[in-house]
Motif scaffolding. Structure first.
Motif, PDB file in Angstrom:
ATOM      1  N   UNK A   1      13.443   2.753  16.575  1.00 59.90           N
ATOM      2  CA  UNK A   1      12.130   3.453  15.715  1.00 59.90           C
ATOM      3  C   UNK A   1      11.021   2.467  16.796  1.00 59.90           C
ATOM      4  N   UNK A   2      10.753   1.933  17.836  1.00 53.55           N
ATOM      5  CA  UNK A   2      10.257   1.374  19.199  1.00 53.55           C
ATOM      6  C   UNK A   2      10.075   3.094  20.241  1.00 53.55           C
ATOM      7  N   UNK A   3      11.666   2.940  19.897  1.00 50.63           N
ATOM      8  CA  UNK A   3      12.582   4.088  21.377  1.00 50.63           C
ATOM      9  C   UNK A   3      12.336   5.219  20.604  1.00 50.63           C
ATOM     10  N   UNK A   4      12.160   5.422  19.962  1.00 49.27           N
ATOM     11  CA  UNK A   4      11.627   7.259  18.868  1.00 49.27           C
ATOM     12  C   UNK A   4      10.229   7.343  18.277  1.00 49.27           C
ATOM     13  N   UNK A   5       9.011   6.344  18.523  1.00 55.67           N
ATOM     14  CA  UNK A   5       8.101   6.314  18.282  1.00 55.67           C
ATOM     15  C   UNK A   5       6.780   5.349  18.561  1.00 55.67           C
ATOM     16  N   UNK A   6       7.284   5.405  19.743  1.00 54.14           N
ATOM     17  CA  UNK A   6       6.480   4.704  21.062  1.00 54.14           C
ATOM     18  C   UNK A   6       5.396   6.348  21.421  1.00 54.14           C
ATOM     19  N   UNK A   7       5.720   7.200  21.723  1.00 58.36           N
ATOM     20  CA  UNK A   7       5.121   8.197  22.301  1.00 58.36           C
ATOM     21  C   UNK A   7       3.484   8.317  21.234  1.00 58.36           C
ATOM     22  N   UNK A   8       4.490   8.498  20.007  1.00 56.24           N
ATOM     23  CA  UNK A   8       3.003   8.686  19.034  1.00 56.24           C
ATOM     24  C   UNK A   8       2.145   7.470  18.543  1.00 56.24           C
ATOM     25  N   UNK A   9       2.791   6.362  18.503  1.00 52.11           N
ATOM     26  CA  UNK A   9       1.812   5.230  18.462  1.00 52.11           C
ATOM     27  C   UNK A   9       1.149   5.450  19.204  1.00 52.11           C
ATOM     28  N   UNK A  10       1.416   4.776  21.339  1.00 55.06           N
ATOM     29  CA  UNK A  10       0.354   5.380  22.128  1.00 55.06           C
ATOM     30  C   UNK A  10      -0.882   6.353  21.826  1.00 55.06           C
ATOM     31  N   UNK A  11       0.069   7.518  21.545  1.00 58.59           N
ATOM     32  CA  UNK A  11      -1.247   8.552  21.472  1.00 58.59           C
ATOM     33  C   UNK A  11      -1.982   8.625  19.666  1.00 58.59           C
ATOM     34  N   UNK A  12      -1.660   8.322  19.035  1.00 61.16           N
ATOM     35  CA  UNK A  12      -2.384   7.690  18.194  1.00 61.16           C
ATOM     36  C   UNK A  12      -3.174   6.946  18.305  1.00 61.16           C
ATOM     37  N   UNK A  13      -3.413   5.305  18.727  1.00 54.02           N
ATOM     38  CA  UNK A  13      -4.091   4.119  19.154  1.00 54.02           C
ATOM     39  C   UNK A  13      -5.295   4.918  20.175  1.00 54.02           C
ATOM     40  N   UNK A  14      -5.008   6.077  20.875  1.00 53.45           N
ATOM     41  CA  UNK A  14      -5.955   6.632  22.027  1.00 53.45           C
ATOM     42  C   UNK A  14      -7.156   7.198  20.822  1.00 53.45           C
ATOM     43  N   UNK A  15      -6.468   8.281  20.017  1.00 50.27           N
ATOM     44  CA  UNK A  15      -7.051   9.213  19.016  1.00 50.27           C
ATOM     45  C   UNK A  15      -7.599   8.359  18.805  1.00 50.27           C
ATOM     46  N   UNK A  16      -7.436   7.055  17.672  1.00 48.68           N
ATOM     47  CA  UNK A  16      -8.206   6.215  16.959  1.00 48.68           C
ATOM     48  C   UNK A  16     -10.010   5.475  17.703  1.00 48.68           C
ATOM     49  N   UNK A  17      -9.785   5.783  19.606  1.00 45.14           N
ATOM     50  CA  UNK A  17     -10.351   5.191  20.110  1.00 45.14           C
ATOM     51  C   UNK A  17     -10.144   4.391  21.364  1.00 45.14           C
ATOM     52  N   UNK A  18      -8.579   3.799  20.894  1.00 50.74           N
ATOM     53  CA  UNK A  18      -8.894   2.574  22.229  1.00 50.74           C
ATOM     54  C   UNK A  18      -9.112   3.094  23.592  1.00 50.74           C
TER      55      UNK A  18
END
Lengths: 188, 252
Positions: A24-41
């Motif tokens: 899960x980490x390997x597959x979704x890391x990019x999504x998580x990273x991008x989502x956090x950025x888009x949410x304002x981190x």
């Protein structure tokens, strides 16, 4: 109702019913990273928030229903992690000198610069939106999730999700107009 | 109310298009954060891109992940015992202590720390509420059998080493949590305790990197710079080097 799920958990080499954190980490890391950025981190806080996010994911993996797509579930977690972050003193503290984002070395430099500036403009415009509206807009207009899926992920009524999307688009349109007006004003 | 919202205006569509093409973060970032997550959760192993993603790379992670699922959804005693065995086995097992092995490489011979810290509660590192959307239970969830065969009996000194490491890890996690909550003084107190109890502990490297961050957080900038210099001297190739540098960069 919901369309085709945006993604499913990797099946990999796991037994039926088992959620494999590493895959899960390997597959979704990019999504998580991008989502956090888009949410304002902020860029400078992304690594810490990604760490915190995956700790929460790990600890709640048992709550995940494999029958549902994984990205909205992850988004729901990211939303709560970012909500706490934005209330923190850390977020309030001004930080300068964010490190540059990753560079695509296969594209010509001027294209890279233009693309990066365009992305930065999107993030700046999103920053003007209320987080609740922003989350719905990011999920729908950037990630392509159907509204019912968004309502379930954020645990809000369906009508609220539709309303937030409409208002978020209005806010974003106004933010873009303001940005462009400022740019026009700076031109000689 | 419509089931589908109105189409995005062409202007906003064009505005958002570059963001949809945002590149993924570098693999090194992914692996570094995986290591940090592993350190916090108490398992090591190679990064997520390792050659054996389903095998022994992070058995504690697999077992614990499955353990979480089963603990929440299954009440059967025998299965709980199996889960507990897998979790403990995974944590104690061979995949846990890459960090320990690194530390062992640095020191050819180390004395065993006699004092074993009492069990320390391990608070969640991020101050966030339970985040999962409401979902149906997953009764069919099973624990992936990472180690189907019984592990060989472990000598007493190995068990003691593992106990020490668990206690060390709990302190490090407390410090990390305090840092995440902006409680610099609390983080420093925990780190000092770790330094006192485990001056050359297996997680010394993590402790020293957190110390720099805690000093920056406490606005003790001169001490932070000195601690960072020492860190780089002692651990010139540390994966935490970037985090230490980042902490220094945040000094106004």
């Amino acid at each position: 109702m919901a369309g085709k799920p945006a993604s499913q958990l990797p099946n990999g080499a796991t037994a039926p019913g088992t959620v494999d954190f590493q895959s899960l980490y390997k597959q979704e890391f990019g999504y998580a990273w991008t989502t956090l950025r888009r949410l304002g981190v902020r860029e400078s806080d992304l690594a810490d928030l990604a760490h915190d996010f995956f700790i929460v994911v790990f600890r709640h993996l048992g709550d995940y229903d494999r029958a549902r797509p994984v990205k909205p579930w992850l988004f729901g977690i990211a939303f709560r992690v970012v909500s706490d972050y934005r209330r923190s003193a850390r977020f309030a503290r001004e930080r300068l000198g964010d490190p540059p984002e990753v560079v695509d070395r296969t594209a010509p430099a001027d294209e890279q610069i233009a693309e990066r500036q365009a992305r930065e403009a999107v993030v700046r415009a999103l920053e003007e939106l209320d987080l609740d509206r922003r989350a719905v807009l990011v999920m729908h207009d950037l990630d392509g999730h159907p509204v019912p899926e968004i309502a379930a992920a954020l645990t809000i009524p369906l009508a609220t999700a539709y309303s937030r999307l409409r208002l978020a688009r209005e806010d974003l349109g106004a933010a873009v107009k303001r940005m462009r007006a400022r740019e026009e004003g700076r031109r000689p | 109310m419509s089931d589908t919202p109105e189409r995005l205006s062409p202007e906003l569509e064009a505005f958002l298009a570059p963001e949809r093409r945002r590149p993924d973060p570098p693999t090194a970032t992914q692996e570094e954060i995986f290591s940090r997550v592993g350190a916090t959760l108490g398992w090591g192993g190679p990064g997520p891109g390792g050659s054996d993603p389903s095998g022994g790379a992070a058995p504690g992670g697999h077992a614990a992940a499955g353990g979480v699922a089963v603990a929440k959804h299954v009440a059967a005693g025998s299965l709980m015992k199996t889960v507990a065995t897998l979790v403990v086995g995974g944590v104690i097992g061979s995949g846990v202590h890459e960090v320990y092995d690194r530390a062992s490489d640095r020191r050819a011979e180390r004395t065993t720390v006699a004092a074993v810290a009492p069990p320390v509660p391990t608070p969640a590192p991020a101050p966030v509420a339970a985040a999962a959307p409401p979902v149906e239970p997953v009764p069919q969830a099973v624990v992936k059998a990472v180690r189907p065969e019984s592990p060989p009996a472990r000598p007493e000194h190995a068990r003691e080493r593992d106990r020490n490491l668990a206690a060390e890890r709990a302190l490090i996690e407390q410090a990390r949590t305090a840092l995440a909550r902006e409680q610099g003084a609390a983080a420093l107190a925990v780190l000092e305790r770790h330094a006192r109890d485990y001056p050359e502990g297996a997680l010394e490297e993590e402790r020293e990197s957190l110390l720099v961050q805690a000093l920056v957080g406490a606005e003790r900038f001169d001490q932070a710079r000195k601690a960072a210099a020492l860190f780089h001297r002692h651990f010139p190739r540390s994966i935490f080097g970037a985090v230490v540098d980042e902490a220094l960069k945040s000094i106004p």
